[in-house]
Design an enzyme around this catalytic site. Structure first.
Site, PDB file in Angstrom:
ATOM      1  N   GLU A 179      -1.166   1.485  -5.059  1.00 42.06           N
ATOM      2  CA  GLU A 179      -0.842   0.206  -4.356  1.00 42.06           C
ATOM      3  C   GLU A 179      -0.880  -0.983  -5.309  1.00 42.06           C
ATOM      4  O   GLU A 179      -1.695  -1.258  -6.089  1.00 42.06           O
ATOM      5  CB  GLU A 179      -1.823  -0.038  -3.656  1.00 42.06           C
ATOM      6  CG  GLU A 179      -2.372   1.412  -2.578  1.00 42.06           C
ATOM      7  CD  GLU A 179      -3.346   1.425  -1.766  1.00 42.06           C
ATOM      8  OE1 GLU A 179      -4.061   0.351  -1.839  1.00 42.06           O
ATOM      9  OE2 GLU A 179      -3.862   2.374  -1.673  1.00 42.06           O
ATOM     10  N   HIS A 227       1.039  -1.145   0.032  1.00 41.01           N
ATOM     11  CA  HIS A 227      -0.023   0.048   0.027  1.00 41.01           C
ATOM     12  C   HIS A 227       0.934   1.268   0.149  1.00 41.01           C
ATOM     13  O   HIS A 227       0.919   2.161   0.920  1.00 41.01           O
ATOM     14  CB  HIS A 227      -0.649  -0.218   1.291  1.00 41.01           C
ATOM     15  CG  HIS A 227      -1.756   1.054   1.275  1.00 41.01           C
ATOM     16  ND1 HIS A 227      -1.845   2.341   1.279  1.00 41.01           N
ATOM     17  CD2 HIS A 227      -3.357   0.819   1.529  1.00 41.01           C
ATOM     18  CE1 HIS A 227      -2.999   2.897   1.537  1.00 41.01           C
ATOM     19  NE2 HIS A 227      -3.775   1.980   1.692  1.00 41.01           N
TER      20      HIS A 227
HETATM   21  O1  TA6 Z   1      -6.313   1.764  -0.121  1.00 44.43           O
HETATM   22  C1  TA6 Z   1      -7.162   2.697   0.145  1.00 44.43           C
HETATM   23  C2  TA6 Z   1      -8.018   2.446   1.526  1.00 44.43           C
HETATM   24  O2  TA6 Z   1      -8.642   1.315   1.696  1.00 44.43           O
HETATM   25  C3  TA6 Z   1      -8.438   3.812   1.670  1.00 44.43           C
HETATM   26  O3  TA6 Z   1      -9.993   3.366   1.674  1.00 44.43           O
HETATM   27  C4  TA6 Z   1      -8.259   4.310   3.019  1.00 44.43           C
HETATM   28  O4  TA6 Z   1      -8.881   3.545   4.129  1.00 44.43           O
HETATM   29  C5  TA6 Z   1      -6.929   3.850   3.141  1.00 44.43           C
HETATM   30  O5  TA6 Z   1      -6.818   2.672   2.547  1.00 44.43           O
HETATM   31  C6  TA6 Z   1      -6.017   3.685   4.516  1.00 44.43           C
HETATM   32  O6  TA6 Z   1      -6.606   2.998   5.234  1.00 44.43           O
HETATM   33  P1  TA6 Z   1      -6.043   2.750   6.746  1.00 44.43           P
HETATM   34  O7  TA6 Z   1      -6.610   1.489   7.103  1.00 44.43           O
HETATM   35  O8  TA6 Z   1      -4.398   2.761   6.581  1.00 44.43           O
HETATM   36  O9  TA6 Z   1      -6.278   4.123   7.513  1.00 44.43           O
END
Ligand code: TA6
Length: 267
Positions: free
Chosen positions: A243, A143
């Site tokens: 990601e 990510h």
């Molecule tokens: O990858 C995008 C996502 O799923 C967003 O919807 C947001 O929730 C982000 O990841 C960050 O998530 P986190 O659990 O790290 O706050």
């Protein structure tokens, strides 16, 4: 937190044992290629905000029994080895094995390995091994948070004509042209089989993926940015997440004795 610092002739990197979380990578004499929130937590059990969170064995809320993005990103990995391949290249291997704790969350015996190669490129290989006697399904993502000079200057090339799931509306749409940012963006691009470019004002960052055909693009924009933990209200101007994933339809079934590698190379 135990942090591994790598410095060689090409680059420097910092990796926390918690989550096998790379939170710094910069080539010698250059600005970092990873964004890190300046108010990120560095506390056991809390995910570092920025760098490359390891989302595993589920992406998002794919598995209601697991925390958002799975349990790996706050789990304590073991440092297996650090090898100086040559003066320009260092390889670090971190592993996580199943335990009573993980079995209660996710009833499968696994070995997870992150192999990080620090050189004039940052290469990450997330290797899932099924050491159980039954098949299991994973969704996952590296990510990665990338810094941009300003969100209005950033655009992503290489996703033109790709189908994507808009996570905000659940619509299935098709990308037309470059991805630009004028509002919250949270999309799972599918059928991605070539390099993705993050074009910023003064540099272009290359993302090459293997073992993956889905790429998630996220920027929280103003309102969600205010709700995100360990992130300043105006931080949405400073980063884009691109990601490298096996998300949604790109899930992977891993048979007993088999393994799958999700590989991302950035430079
Ligand atoms: O990858 C995008 C996502 O799923 C967003 O919807 C947001 O929730 C982000 O990841 C960050 O998530 P986190 O659990 O790290 O706050």
């Amino acid at each position: 937190m135990v942090i591994i610092e790598v410095n060689n002739n090409s680059a420097s990197a910092k990796i926390a044992l918690q989550g096998a979380h790379i939170f710094h990578y910069a080539r010698k004499g250059e600005k970092p290629l990873l964004w890190l929130s300046d108010i990120s937590d560095f506390q056991d059990g809390k995910a570092i905000r920025g760098g490359v969170p390891v989302c595993w064995p589920s992406f998002g809320m794919n598995n209601p029994n697991l925390p958002q993005h799975g349990f790996a990103r706050t789990a304590l990995f073991e440092h297996q080895s650090t090898k100086e391949i040559d003066a320009n290249t260092t390889e670090v291997i971190l592993t996580l094995s199943y335990s009573q704790e993980t079995l209660t969350l996710w009833p499968y015996k696994f070995e997870l390995e992150l192999k990080v190669t620090v050189s004039d490129k940052l290469t990450m290989e997330l290797i899932t091994k099924n050491i159980d006697d039954k098949v299991f399904k994973i969704t996952q993502a590296l990510h990665t948070y990338f810094p941009v000079s300003h969100i209005s200057d950033a655009k992503i090339k290489g996703l033109n004509n790709k189908p994507y799931l808009d996570a905000l509306t659940s619509e299935q749409l098709t990308q037309s042209g470059d991805v630009i940012f004028e509002e919250e963006v949270d999309r799972v691009y599918q059928e991605v089989n070539s390099e993705v470019l993050l074009v910023d004002r003064d540099r272009t960052i290359h993302i090459q993926n293997e073992g993956s055909s889905s790429v998630v693009v996220w920027n929280p924009w103003i309102e969600k940015g205010k709700r995100m933990s360990a992130m300043r209200d105006d931080a949405y101007n400073d980063f884009v997440c691109i990601e490298s994933a096996n998300a949604f339809e790109d899930f992977r079934l891993i048979e007993p004795g088999e393994s799958h590698t999700l590989k991302a190379t950035i430079y």
